[in-house]
Design a protein around this motif. Structure first.
Motif, PDB file in Angstrom:
ATOM      1  N   CYS A  70       3.771   9.776  -9.868  1.00  0.00           N
ATOM      2  CA  CYS A  70       3.036  10.038 -11.118  1.00  0.00           C
ATOM      3  C   CYS A  70       2.452  11.443 -11.126  1.00  0.00           C
ATOM      4  O   CYS A  70       2.500  12.139 -12.152  1.00  0.00           O
ATOM      5  N   GLU A  71       1.922  11.888 -10.001  1.00  0.00           N
ATOM      6  CA  GLU A  71       1.384  13.252  -9.919  1.00  0.00           C
ATOM      7  C   GLU A  71       2.495  14.278 -10.140  1.00  0.00           C
ATOM      8  O   GLU A  71       2.304  15.284 -10.833  1.00  0.00           O
ATOM      9  N   GLN A  86       1.894   6.752  -6.787  1.00  0.00           N
ATOM     10  CA  GLN A  86       0.828   7.695  -7.134  1.00  0.00           C
ATOM     11  C   GLN A  86       1.361   9.129  -7.015  1.00  0.00           C
ATOM     12  O   GLN A  86       1.136   9.944  -7.887  1.00  0.00           O
ATOM     13  N   ARG A  87       2.082   9.420  -5.928  1.00  0.00           N
ATOM     14  CA  ARG A  87       2.676  10.753  -5.756  1.00  0.00           C
ATOM     15  C   ARG A  87       3.731  11.033  -6.833  1.00  0.00           C
ATOM     16  O   ARG A  87       3.821  12.132  -7.353  1.00  0.00           O
ATOM     17  N   ILE A 128       2.331   1.698  -3.479  1.00  0.00           N
ATOM     18  CA  ILE A 128       1.329   2.220  -4.414  1.00  0.00           C
ATOM     19  C   ILE A 128       1.116   3.715  -4.181  1.00  0.00           C
ATOM     20  O   ILE A 128       1.074   4.503  -5.127  1.00  0.00           O
ATOM     21  N   ALA A 129       1.018   4.126  -2.925  1.00  0.00           N
ATOM     22  CA  ALA A 129       0.853   5.548  -2.611  1.00  0.00           C
ATOM     23  C   ALA A 129       2.070   6.353  -3.076  1.00  0.00           C
ATOM     24  O   ALA A 129       1.931   7.460  -3.601  1.00  0.00           O
ATOM     25  N   TYR A 130       3.252   5.789  -2.893  1.00  0.00           N
ATOM     26  CA  TYR A 130       4.483   6.456  -3.344  1.00  0.00           C
ATOM     27  C   TYR A 130       4.445   6.690  -4.851  1.00  0.00           C
ATOM     28  O   TYR A 130       4.704   7.787  -5.336  1.00  0.00           O
ATOM     29  N   GLU A 170       0.837  -1.205   0.000  1.00  0.00           N
ATOM     30  CA  GLU A 170       0.000   0.000   0.000  1.00  0.00           C
ATOM     31  C   GLU A 170       0.877   1.263   0.000  1.00  0.00           C
ATOM     32  O   GLU A 170       0.587   2.230  -0.694  1.00  0.00           O
TER      33      GLU A 170
END
Length: 179
Positions: A58-59, A55-56, A51-53, A48
């Motif tokens: 990619c942003e 996502q950041r 995945i959060a890493y 998790e």
């Protein structure tokens, strides 16, 4: 690759985290090549968090790519300007400098104008004239020597470019300064 993806979907958490680490290394290699730095440390232990890493990450990538003044292009244009300032004596062409910094001639032409406010030739001439103004402060140097020192092949062309930029000849410039 397909096996890696299947392994990712079906494999154990350790295998998936290994794939995340490989993805992390590839992303940071790409970012480094583009002159970007994503400062968030590599500190995740679970899926998790990984995945959060990403996502950041990619942003961050989208924000950098979507900006109108792409930072890697800006960086390359800045480097090109630094290169011109350091090598103003040499005969540079737009094609040579744009190729050196990995841009097409037309794209580089537009970007240098956007970055400096001047065309390539006008920017190069500005750099040369600024250096010539410094050298004109030295009374022991002849004007033709200064012309050659700043990259002009002929005194006539140097005088013409200097007068266009400063609105007086190099001799008049010296007289104004009392030299």
């Amino acid at each position: 690759m397909i096996q890696s993806m299947q392994s990712f979907e079906e494999g154990q958490q350790g295998e998936r985290l290994g794939l995340f680490r490989m993805l992390y290394a590839k992303w940071h290699c790409v970012l480094k090549k583009r002159g970007l730095d994503f400062d968030e440390p590599f500190l995740w232990e679970g899926e998790e968090e990984a995945i959060a890493y990403f996502q950041r990450l990619c942003e961050f990538w989208i924000a950098q790519s979507a900006s109108p003044a792409d930072s890697s292009v800006k960086l390359n244009v800045k480097r090109a300007c630094d290169y011109i300032r350091e090598n103003y004596r040499s005969d540079h062409t737009l094609a040579e400098v744009s190729e050196r910094f990995g841009m097409s001639v037309s794209y580089f032409s537009v970007q240098i104008k956007k970055y400096t406010g001047y065309s390539f030739v006008n920017y190069l001439n500005r750099v040369r004239i600024e250096k010539a103004k410094e050298l004109l402060l030295q009374p022991n140097l002849k004007i033709y020597e200064i012309a050659g020192a700043v990259g002009y092949d002929t005194l006539q062309y140097f005088n013409k470019v200097f007068k266009q930029a400063v609105h007086m000849t190099p001799g008049e410039y010296r007289k104004r300064l009392g030299i």
